[in-house]
Motif scaffolding. Structure first.
Motif, PDB file in Angstrom:
ATOM      1  N   GLN A 298      77.713 107.214 -14.608  1.00 42.47           N
ATOM      2  CA  GLN A 298      78.154 107.571 -13.265  1.00 42.47           C
ATOM      3  C   GLN A 298      79.240 108.638 -13.372  1.00 42.47           C
ATOM      4  O   GLN A 298      80.318 108.374 -13.917  1.00 42.47           O
TER       5      GLN A 298
ATOM      6  N   ASP B   6      83.906 112.510  -9.211  1.00 48.06           N
ATOM      7  CA  ASP B   6      83.819 113.482  -8.126  1.00 48.06           C
ATOM      8  C   ASP B   6      84.132 114.879  -8.672  1.00 48.06           C
ATOM      9  O   ASP B   6      85.217 115.118  -9.213  1.00 48.06           O
TER      10      ASP B   6
ATOM     11  N   ASN C  35      73.241 103.948 -17.486  1.00 46.61           N
ATOM     12  CA  ASN C  35      73.865 103.923 -16.156  1.00 46.61           C
ATOM     13  C   ASN C  35      75.131 104.780 -16.091  1.00 46.61           C
ATOM     14  O   ASN C  35      76.192 104.319 -15.683  1.00 46.61           O
TER      15      ASN C  35
ATOM     16  N   ALA D  99      84.829 108.830 -15.421  1.00 46.12           N
ATOM     17  CA  ALA D  99      83.401 108.546 -15.394  1.00 46.12           C
ATOM     18  C   ALA D  99      83.178 107.131 -15.901  1.00 46.12           C
ATOM     19  O   ALA D  99      84.055 106.543 -16.569  1.00 46.12           O
ATOM     20  N   GLN D 100      82.025 106.562 -15.599  1.00 45.79           N
ATOM     21  CA  GLN D 100      81.738 105.192 -16.011  1.00 45.79           C
ATOM     22  C   GLN D 100      80.355 105.123 -16.642  1.00 45.79           C
ATOM     23  O   GLN D 100      79.424 105.808 -16.228  1.00 45.79           O
TER      24      GLN D 100
ATOM     25  N   ASN E  31      85.220 103.131 -18.945  1.00 46.18           N
ATOM     26  CA  ASN E  31      85.701 104.262 -18.150  1.00 46.18           C
ATOM     27  C   ASN E  31      86.316 105.302 -19.067  1.00 46.18           C
ATOM     28  O   ASN E  31      87.031 104.962 -20.027  1.00 46.18           O
TER      29      ASN E  31
END
Length: 609
Positions: free
Chosen positions: A58, A61, A56, A107-108, A117
Motif C-alpha cells: 500500500q 499519499d 499487499n 508505506a505498508q 511500515n
C-alpha cells in the motif's frame, strides 16, 4: 577433486539456510530516495525495499508529486560472500509539483503474516533555477563512481540502448511501432528513465509491456541478452523527415572486478562491483511520405489504416414519436480513436440527437486495433415512408497504397400514424319503417285549446345561432389546418430548429462533462467538452458536420458578430481539448477548463446575432 566440490556445495547450502532463518527474524521495510534535494519537475527515484517475501503493498499519499512511472516491482536473490539473501522492491519515478519541504509518508506491506511500515522521508524541493545547487547537495552515495576507466570500457562494450521501428518510410497517419531495446552482457540490477523522448510530430500510444525479455541477438559477432525497455505506437502527423528522440536511462550494473582478497569464495565466484551508469540511445530519423493526391475521394477525412463499416437500425416500422436506434460500428487497424463521425442525410421530419460514441481499442506490438461505435437516437414526428441515407466513407490503406471507399447505405423506414394500429370500424345502420295508421277519423278537428304557438323568428332553425353553430365546425377545421401548417413549416426548417436548441444541447454536454470530470474519466471528459464546443457552433451557425473545422467556425463566428476575444478563447479551448485527448501526458486543469468553456458559450450565446 569431486568430493571437494560436493563439500563446498553443502557448505553454501547450509550457509544460505542459516541466513534465511536470520532474515526471517530481522525483516526490515525501508524507504529511500535517489536525491534528497531536487528541483521542481526534476525526476528522482523513490524505492521501498523489504528483505523478505511480501504482499499487499500500500503506497503512501503522493499527491505532492507528479508520477512518471510506478509502482515497479522487482525481486532479487543473490549470494554475497557465501550468504544468500532475497528482497522485493517497489519503485516510483517522481518529480515535485511545488517548492518546499515535502513529506513522503509511510508505506505498508504484509510479510510473514505481519504488517510492516516504512520510514517517512522528507524531500527538499527547490525552484527550477536552483537545479545546479540541488545536484551539488545530493548525498555522496547517489553520485556515480566511474573513476575506473578500465571498468568504464568494459561497461561500454557490454551494454547499450537502441531504438528500432518496424517501418522506415510510413505514410502520414500510418502507425509504426518504436521499440527501445536494451542489449547487455552484464547483470542489470536496476534501471529508471532519466529523460523520456518527446515524439514531436507524432501522436503516440504507449504499449503495456507484459514480457520484456526477447531472444538473444548477435551484434558484431557478440551474443547479447535483449530486453524491451519501452514500446510505443506512433502516428506521424506531417510529411517529411521526422526524428524519434533518444531515451536516457540511469542503471545500476554489476561488473566483475579484480579483487586482492583471494578467499575460496572469490576463487570460485570471482569479485563483483555495483556501479551507476547512464545509457542513452541514439535518435533515429524516418521519412514520412505524404498521402497521394491521385484517386483521393472528395469526402476523404484523413483516416489511414484498414477498416470495415456496418450500419443497422433496430426497427424499420414505427409509429409517430416512437424512438429508433441507429448504430454504426467501425472496425479495423489504425488510429481508431480519431475516426470521424459518419455523415447521414436525415429526413427533416426526424428529430436527431447527438450520437453516443464508444471506443474500444487494444494497443500491442502489432499496433492499434479495435472498434468505434456511434449510436443515434431518432424520433420521427410525422407519418409516411422515409429514406435514411449514409454517405460514402473513405480511408487510405497504406498496405495497398490506395484509397478505399466504403459505399453508403440506403435504409427505408415506414412511420405510421400514432394510435392507428387498427383499421376503421364499420358501423351498420338499419332503418325500420312502420306504416302510420290513423284509426278513427281521417279529418282532424280544429284544436280549440292552447296551441303553444311561437313566432317564426323565435325558432332555432334559421336564426343567427343556428348558422353560427352550423359554421363553427368549418371555422375550427380551418384553425386546425392553419396551425398544422405553421407547425409543419417550423419543423421542416431543421436549421432554425437546431439554432434554437443549440444552447440547451451544449448545456447538457457540459453537465455530462462535469460528471465525467468528477469520476476522473479524463479522456471521456475532454471528448465531451470538445463535443459541446463544436456541437454548439455547428448548430448555432448552421455548419454541416462534414465542413466543421477550426477555420470554418472562426470565419462563421466573425460573420455572426462574435467578439474577437471570444473567438480566440473558443480556439484555445478546442486546442486544449485536442491536446489532452490525443497527448495524454499533457497537464491540463480540467475544472478550470470546464469553467472557461461555460463562460465562453454564454458569451457567444449573447453576442451571436
Amino acid at each position: 577433486m569431486n568430493y571437494r566440490f560436493y563439500i563446498f556445495t553443502l557448505l553454501l547450502f547450509f550457509g544460505g539456510a542459516i541466513n534465511f532463518s536470520v532474515e526471517a527474524q530481522g525483516t526490515k521495510f525501508t524507504a529511500s530516495v535517489s536525491k534528497n534535494t531536487v528541483a521542481v519537475d526534476e525526476q528522482f527515484k523513490l524505492t521501498f525495499k523489504i528483505n523478505a517475501q511480501a504482499s499487499n503493498f500500500q503506497a503512501p499519499d503522493l499527491s505532492d508529486f507528479r508520477l512518471y512511472s510506478g509502482p515497479n516491482q522487482s525481486s532479487s536473490m543473490q549470494w554475497v560472500n557465501g550468504v544468500m539473501s532475497s528482497s522485493i522492491s517497489f519503485s516510483y519515478v517522481l518529480s515535485p509539483r511545488k517548492v518546499g519541504t515535502l513529506t513522503i509518508g509511510e508505506a505498508q506491506v504484509n510479510a510473514g503474516g505481519k504488517a510492516f511500515n516504512s520510514n517517512p522521508i522528507k524531500v527538499n524541493a527547490v525552484a527550477a533555477n536552483s537545479q545546479s545547487k540541488a545536484q551539488a547537495t545530493q548525498p555522496q552515495g547517489t553520485k556515480q563512481n566511474n573513476s575506473n576507466s578500465g571498468i568504464q570500457e568494459q561497461i561500454k562494450d557490454n551494454v547499450f540502448l537502441r531504438v528500432v521501428t518496424n517501418k522506415a518510410s510510413p505514410y502520414i497517419g500510418e502507425q509504426i511501432v518504436a521499440t527501445y531495446k536494451l542489449f547487455y552482457r552484464v547483470d542489470v540490477i536496476d534501471l529508471q528513465a532519466d529523460k523520456l523522448p518527446d515524439f514531436k510530430g507524432f501522436a503516440s500510444e504507449e504499449i503495456e509491456i507484459k514480457n520484456n525479455q526477447l531472444p538473444e541477438e548477435n551484434v558484431n559477432g557478440n551474443i547479447y541478452r535483449v530486453a524491451v525497455v519501452k514500446q510505443i505506437v506512433l502516428f506521424p502527423q506531417r510529411s517529411g523527415k521526422l526524428q524519434i528522440d533518444a531515451l536516457k536511462l540511469k542503471t545500476v550494473l554489476r561488473v566483475r572486478t579484480q579483487s586482492r582478497r583471494r578467499s575460496v569464495f572469490d576463487q570460485f565466484f570471482g569479485g563483483f562491483q555495483d556501479l551507476q551508469y547512464d545509457i542513452e540511445s541514439k535518435p533515429i530519423s524516418i521519412n514520412v511520405k505524404p498521402l497521394p493526391e491521385n484517386g483521393k475521394p472528395k469526402n476523404f477525412s484523413g483516416a489511414v489504416g484498414s477498416y470495415s463499416y456496418s450500419t443497422n437500425l433496430d426497427k424499420d416500422s414505427v409509429g409517430e414519436n416512437e424512438a429508433i436506434n441507429l448504430k454504426v460500428v467501425a472496425r479495423g487497424t489504425g488510429n481508431i480513436a480519431l475516426l470521424p463521425e459518419p455523415n447521414f442525410k436525415f429526413p427533416v421530419d426526424f428529430e436527431v440527437y447527438d450520437p453516443k460514441v464508444n471506443t474500444n481499442k487494444t494497443v500491442s506490438a502489432s499496433g492499434m486495433q479495435g472498434k468505434k461505435s456511434f449510436e443515434y437516437l431518432l424520433i420521427p414526428r410525422h407519418s409516411g415512408r422515409f429514406e435514411l441515407i449514409s454517405e460514402d466513407f473513405s480511408f487510405f490503406n497504406p498496405k495497398q497504397g490506395k484509397y478505399v471507399v466504403v459505399p453508403g447505405k440506403k435504409m427505408s423506414i415506414q412511420v405510421g400514424e400514432a394510435g392507428n394500429s387498427e383499421g376503421p370500424s364499420a358501423v351498420n345502420f338499419s332503418t325500420r319503417k312502420e306504416a302510420v295508421k290513423f284509426v278513427g277519423k281521417d279529418i282532424r278537428y280544429i284544436n280549440t285549446g292552447d296551441a303553444n304557438l311561437v313566432e317564426k323568428d323565435d325558432t332555432l332553425f334559421g336564426s343567427k345561432a343556428f348558422y353560427l353553430a352550423l359554421g363553427s365546425p368549418f371555422l375550427l377545421l380551418f384553425i386546425v389546418l392553419f396551425m398544422q401548417g405553421r407547425m409543419n413549416e417550423r419543423n421542416s426548417n431543421q436549421g432554425l430548429l437546431k439554432r434554437r436548441r443549440a444552447g440547451g444541447i451544449a448545456k447538457k454536454h457540459l453537465q455530462k462533462a462535469s460528471q465525467l470530470q468528477k469520476e476522473s474519466k479524463q479522456v471521456e471528459f475532454y471528448q465531451e467538452l470538445s463535443s459541446a464546443l463544436f456541437g454548439y457552433t455547428s448548430d448555432k451557425l448552421g455548419i454541416q458536420r462534414s465542413d466543421l473545422s477550426q477555420q470554418s467556425v472562426t470565419e462563421a463566428l466573425r460573420t455572426s458578430g462574435a467578439s474577437e476575444p471570444d473567438i480566440i478563447e473558443w480556439r484555445e479551448l478546442i486546442e486544449a481539448c485536442e491536446m489532452a485527448r490525443f497527448a495524454p501526458s499533457s497537464d491540463q486543469d480540467a475544472e478550470r477548463l470546464l469553467q472557461r468553456a461555460m463562460k465562453n458559450l454564454e458569451n457567444l450565446e449573447s453576442s451571436i446575432a
